[in-house]
Motif scaffolding. Structure first.
Motif, PDB file in Angstrom:
ATOM      1  N   TRP A   9       0.834  -1.209   0.000  1.00  0.00           N
ATOM      2  CA  TRP A   9       0.000   0.000   0.000  1.00  0.00           C
ATOM      3  C   TRP A   9       0.865   1.256   0.000  1.00  0.00           C
ATOM      4  N   ASP A  10       2.022   1.211   0.654  1.00  0.00           N
ATOM      5  CA  ASP A  10       2.891   2.384   0.711  1.00  0.00           C
ATOM      6  C   ASP A  10       3.574   2.674  -0.622  1.00  0.00           C
ATOM      7  N   LEU A  11       3.659   1.687  -1.491  1.00  0.00           N
ATOM      8  CA  LEU A  11       4.245   1.873  -2.812  1.00  0.00           C
ATOM      9  C   LEU A  11       3.169   2.176  -3.857  1.00  0.00           C
ATOM     10  N   ALA A  12       1.919   2.109  -3.454  1.00  0.00           N
ATOM     11  CA  ALA A  12       0.827   2.104  -4.411  1.00  0.00           C
ATOM     12  C   ALA A  12       0.593   3.441  -5.089  1.00  0.00           C
ATOM     13  N   ARG A  13       0.807   4.560  -4.363  1.00  0.00           N
ATOM     14  CA  ARG A  13       0.531   5.836  -5.009  1.00  0.00           C
ATOM     15  C   ARG A  13       1.524   6.111  -6.141  1.00  0.00           C
ATOM     16  N   PRO A  14       2.858   5.998  -5.928  1.00  0.00           N
ATOM     17  CA  PRO A  14       3.748   6.163  -7.089  1.00  0.00           C
ATOM     18  C   PRO A  14       3.511   5.105  -8.161  1.00  0.00           C
ATOM     19  N   ALA A  15       3.156   3.883  -7.765  1.00  0.00           N
ATOM     20  CA  ALA A  15       2.848   2.853  -8.767  1.00  0.00           C
ATOM     21  C   ALA A  15       1.636   3.268  -9.596  1.00  0.00           C
ATOM     22  N   ALA A  16       0.621   3.801  -8.936  1.00  0.00           N
ATOM     23  CA  ALA A  16      -0.574   4.249  -9.650  1.00  0.00           C
ATOM     24  C   ALA A  16      -0.260   5.419 -10.574  1.00  0.00           C
ATOM     25  N   TRP A  17       0.540   6.363 -10.092  1.00  0.00           N
ATOM     26  CA  TRP A  17       0.926   7.491 -10.940  1.00  0.00           C
ATOM     27  C   TRP A  17       1.660   7.003 -12.184  1.00  0.00           C
ATOM     28  N   TYR A  18       2.547   6.044 -11.989  1.00  0.00           N
ATOM     29  CA  TYR A  18       3.281   5.469 -13.121  1.00  0.00           C
ATOM     30  C   TYR A  18       2.307   4.802 -14.094  1.00  0.00           C
ATOM     31  N   ALA A  19       1.385   4.024 -13.570  1.00  0.00           N
ATOM     32  CA  ALA A  19       0.439   3.322 -14.432  1.00  0.00           C
ATOM     33  C   ALA A  19      -0.482   4.292 -15.172  1.00  0.00           C
ATOM     34  N   CYS A  20      -0.767   5.447 -14.577  1.00  0.00           N
ATOM     35  CA  CYS A  20      -1.624   6.453 -15.206  1.00  0.00           C
ATOM     36  C   CYS A  20      -0.856   7.399 -16.123  1.00  0.00           C
ATOM     37  N   GLY A  21       0.456   7.239 -16.198  1.00  0.00           N
ATOM     38  CA  GLY A  21       1.271   8.117 -17.030  1.00  0.00           C
ATOM     39  C   GLY A  21       1.632   9.425 -16.380  1.00  0.00           C
ATOM     40  N   LEU A  22       1.428   9.543 -15.046  1.00  0.00           N
ATOM     41  CA  LEU A  22       1.737  10.788 -14.349  1.00  0.00           C
ATOM     42  C   LEU A  22       3.135  10.800 -13.745  1.00  0.00           C
ATOM     43  N   LEU A  23       3.774   9.625 -13.642  1.00  0.00           N
ATOM     44  CA  LEU A  23       5.139   9.522 -13.133  1.00  0.00           C
ATOM     45  C   LEU A  23       5.997   8.897 -14.222  1.00  0.00           C
ATOM     46  N   PRO A  24       7.058   9.571 -14.657  1.00  0.00           N
ATOM     47  CA  PRO A  24       7.882   9.043 -15.735  1.00  0.00           C
ATOM     48  C   PRO A  24       8.477   7.676 -15.379  1.00  0.00           C
ATOM     49  N   PRO A  25       8.655   6.802 -16.371  1.00  0.00           N
ATOM     50  CA  PRO A  25       9.189   5.463 -16.105  1.00  0.00           C
ATOM     51  C   PRO A  25      10.526   5.484 -15.378  1.00  0.00           C
ATOM     52  N   GLY A  26      11.397   6.458 -15.705  1.00  0.00           N
ATOM     53  CA  GLY A  26      12.702   6.517 -15.057  1.00  0.00           C
ATOM     54  C   GLY A  26      12.596   6.772 -13.560  1.00  0.00           C
ATOM     55  N   GLU A  27      11.659   7.637 -13.159  1.00  0.00           N
ATOM     56  CA  GLU A  27      11.507   7.939 -11.736  1.00  0.00           C
ATOM     57  C   GLU A  27      10.902   6.745 -11.001  1.00  0.00           C
ATOM     58  N   TRP A  28       9.943   6.088 -11.628  1.00  0.00           N
ATOM     59  CA  TRP A  28       9.385   4.883 -11.018  1.00  0.00           C
ATOM     60  C   TRP A  28      10.468   3.810 -10.869  1.00  0.00           C
ATOM     61  N   ALA A  29      11.303   3.649 -11.878  1.00  0.00           N
ATOM     62  CA  ALA A  29      12.368   2.639 -11.814  1.00  0.00           C
ATOM     63  C   ALA A  29      13.355   2.956 -10.696  1.00  0.00           C
ATOM     64  N   ARG A  30      13.682   4.238 -10.512  1.00  0.00           N
ATOM     65  CA  ARG A  30      14.585   4.627  -9.430  1.00  0.00           C
ATOM     66  C   ARG A  30      13.973   4.316  -8.070  1.00  0.00           C
TER      67      ARG A  30
END
Length: 313
Positions: free
Chosen positions: A216-237
């Motif tokens: 659950w603590d990783l879910a918000r950045p994961a959701a942003w990534y899945a919605c295209g709101l967080l760039p793949p590079g930042e999610w990978a980091r």
């Protein structure tokens, strides 16, 4: 009688001023209201912050959460006092001021530091008295707010997506795992540097802290990534730093999504519900970012994929 909101802020500011002056005789006086919303009122006086917690805050649970923050100062910002005060029936806590994440420089967002802190929190043994983390309950509260906000054309896909979630993610059944200490409401606004301005990053806001599903603590950045709101590079980091620190929410390698799928969907629905409720209250259409999370809910409702597994790490 409950005080009017303006009076409560005034009195909370006076409490913050008194606490700041007690800490230092050379207080560089300066006050500000940092937040005023249903999740709490937060005011600052110089280097002291006072928070009035929600009216329904359980005093025993808050005391346990304050104790955890006090005992883990390298992960969580410790409060200035180990117990809460009372102000017209509202529990009030006092904290040192720190430097928050700069929203105007998204490229400098401390994703690695955030992931490292979460992994360390998740690896911290939880005392037996710790309550459950309140992530699913907050998601359910966002849906209730949406349902009471009045009609809006974008409410339907959000509610359909909510119905596809397993019962535990809707706070309608116990979480499948409750042995891991979790923040419960992680986003970049829950980070600050202390001592200001260049101290180490720490997690703040203990209102939802407790044991539960660490994904659950990783879910918000994961959701942003899945919605295209967080760039793949930042999610990978973020994901790489969490794994490097031994975080237990996802496997050490391979596909993280079987663990993240349900929490990420739940946080997407929560974000969309809040956005639509605000838009309905203001009588306005959604902006581009808000529309993106509603569109994600529409896709989720059409393709529930892994939800039948109710998988959580």
């Amino acid at each position: 009688m409950k005080p009017a909101p303006a009076l409560l802020i005034q009195q909370l500011t006076a409490k913050a001023r008194a606490t700041a002056h007690a800490r230092s005789s050379a207080c560089p006086c300066g006050a500000a209201t940092l937040a005023d919303h249903p999740d709490g009122i937060v005011v600052r006086h110089a280097d002291t912050v006072a928070k009035a917690h929600p009216e329904d805050t359980d005093p025993t649970e808050l005391a346990t959460r304050l104790t955890l923050a006090t005992h883990h100062p390298g992960i969580l910002l410790p409060p200035l006092a180990p117990t809460a005060a009372d102000l017209h029936g509202r529990l009030v806590t006092f904290w040192p001021y720190g430097t928050p994440v700069d929203a105007d420089t998204p490229d400098a967002a401390p994703w690695e530091a955030a992931a490292t802190l979460l992994a360390r929190l998740h690896r911290t043994p939880a005392p037996p008295s710790v309550p459950n983390m309140r992530g699913p309950a907050k998601a359910a509260r966002a849906i209730a707010r949406l349902q009471h906000a009045g009609p809006h054309p974008d409410a339907a896909p959000v509610l359909r997506a909510w119905d596809t979630l397993p019962a535990w993610a809707r706070a309608e059944a116990p979480m499948p795992h409750t042995g891991t200490l979790c923040h419960g409401d992680f986003h970049l606004g829950q980070l600050l540097r202390h001592p200001a301005p260049e101290g180490p990053w720490l997690l703040i806001d203990v209102d939802d802290l407790g044991v539960g599903v660490p994904a659950w603590d990783l879910a918000r950045p994961a959701a942003w990534y899945a919605c295209g709101l967080l760039p793949p590079g930042e999610w990978a980091r973020f994901l790489a730093a969490y794994r490097a620190e031994g975080g237990p929410a996802v496997p050490v390698d391979g596909d993280p999504w079987p663990a993240l799928d349900v929490p990420a969907r739940a946080l997407t629905v929560q974000t969309a519900a809040r956005a639509v409720a605000k838009a309905a209250a203001a009588g306005r259409p959604l902006d581009e970012v808000e529309q993106s999370v509603v569109d994600a809910c529409d896709r989720m409702a059409a393709i529930p994929s892994q939800l039948t597994q109710e998988h959580a790490k």
